[in-house]
Design a protein around this motif. Structure first.
Motif, PDB file in Angstrom:
ATOM      1  N   SER A 114       9.216   5.321   4.265  1.00 24.82           N
ATOM      2  CA  SER A 114       8.595   6.650   4.589  1.00 24.82           C
ATOM      3  C   SER A 114       9.459   7.075   3.237  1.00 24.82           C
ATOM      4  O   SER A 114      10.872   7.372   3.397  1.00 24.82           O
ATOM      5  CB  SER A 114       8.725   7.248   5.735  1.00 24.82           C
ATOM      6  N   ARG A 115       9.054   8.481   2.859  1.00 27.24           N
ATOM      7  CA  ARG A 115       9.806   9.367   1.605  1.00 27.24           C
ATOM      8  C   ARG A 115      10.729  10.224   2.449  1.00 27.24           C
ATOM      9  O   ARG A 115       9.903  10.980   3.288  1.00 27.24           O
ATOM     10  CB  ARG A 115       8.739   9.931   0.853  1.00 27.24           C
ATOM     11  N   TRP A 132       0.828  -1.430  -0.214  1.00 24.23           N
ATOM     12  CA  TRP A 132       0.051   0.430   0.007  1.00 24.23           C
ATOM     13  C   TRP A 132       1.183   1.394  -0.180  1.00 24.23           C
ATOM     14  O   TRP A 132       2.072   1.677   0.676  1.00 24.23           O
ATOM     15  CB  TRP A 132      -0.258  -0.074   1.060  1.00 24.23           C
ATOM     16  N   TRP A 137       0.302   5.675   0.990  1.00 22.75           N
ATOM     17  CA  TRP A 137      -0.294   6.491   1.640  1.00 22.75           C
ATOM     18  C   TRP A 137       0.325   7.826   0.922  1.00 22.75           C
ATOM     19  O   TRP A 137       1.435   7.902   2.166  1.00 22.75           O
ATOM     20  CB  TRP A 137      -0.571   6.293   3.175  1.00 22.75           C
ATOM     21  N   ARG A 138      -0.539   8.955   0.966  1.00 18.61           N
ATOM     22  CA  ARG A 138       0.109  10.200   0.273  1.00 18.61           C
ATOM     23  C   ARG A 138       1.079  10.321  -0.891  1.00 18.61           C
ATOM     24  O   ARG A 138       2.089  11.659  -0.424  1.00 18.61           O
ATOM     25  CB  ARG A 138      -0.328  10.955   1.867  1.00 18.61           C
ATOM     26  N   GLU A 139       1.592   9.254  -0.973  1.00 21.66           N
ATOM     27  CA  GLU A 139       2.859   9.127  -1.831  1.00 21.66           C
ATOM     28  C   GLU A 139       4.060   9.741  -1.238  1.00 21.66           C
ATOM     29  O   GLU A 139       5.017   9.683  -1.105  1.00 21.66           O
ATOM     30  CB  GLU A 139       2.683   9.974  -3.001  1.00 21.66           C
ATOM     31  N   GLU A 140       3.743   9.447   0.131  1.00 15.63           N
ATOM     32  CA  GLU A 140       5.175   9.490   1.315  1.00 15.63           C
ATOM     33  C   GLU A 140       5.298   8.714   2.454  1.00 15.63           C
ATOM     34  O   GLU A 140       5.969   8.931   3.087  1.00 15.63           O
ATOM     35  CB  GLU A 140       4.643  11.256   2.903  1.00 15.63           C
ATOM     36  N   TYR A 141       4.427   7.902   2.610  1.00 13.88           N
ATOM     37  CA  TYR A 141       4.395   6.299   3.146  1.00 13.88           C
ATOM     38  C   TYR A 141       3.977   5.118   3.042  1.00 13.88           C
ATOM     39  O   TYR A 141       2.586   4.931   1.874  1.00 13.88           O
ATOM     40  CB  TYR A 141       3.955   7.130   4.983  1.00 13.88           C
TER      41      TYR A 141
END
Length: 97
Positions: free
Chosen positions: A23-24, A4, A6-10
């Motif tokens: 994480s990004r 998965w 989440w918000r292209e951050e995690y």
């Protein structure tokens, strides 16, 4: 496989039994070491060999009761992967003691 995002951050990836969370970051990449406990390190190593994963340390049984090997990703992060072989033993004693 991708689990998965989440918000292209995690997000997370998995192989059916193990999840790795990522994480990004905008900061420079600093290689790190991670440990992943598995049920059968020998089987996982065979699978990684078939996939062409970079193996930087071959599998071995260690006095601390683990059978482990180490891989490295394209950013220099290392993953030590292993399974328990029993209690910690004194490295000065023979393996069959």
């Amino acid at each position: 496989k991708l689990a998965w995002i989440w918000r292209e951050e995690y997000g997370a990836v998995y192989n059916g039994q193990t999840d790795i969370f990522l994480s990004r970051s905008e900061d420079p990449i600093t290689p790190c070491w991670n440990f992943v406990r598995v049920q059968n390190a020998d089987a996982m190593l065979a699978d990684y060999r078939e996939r062409g994963v970079k193996i930087v340390e071959e599998i071995a049984s260690h006095p601390w009761g683990m059978r482990e090997f180490t891989i490295e990703d394209n950013n220099g992060h290392r993953f030590r992967i292993g399974h328990s072989e029993g209690p910690v033993r004194n490295p000065d004693e023979p393996a069959d003691a």
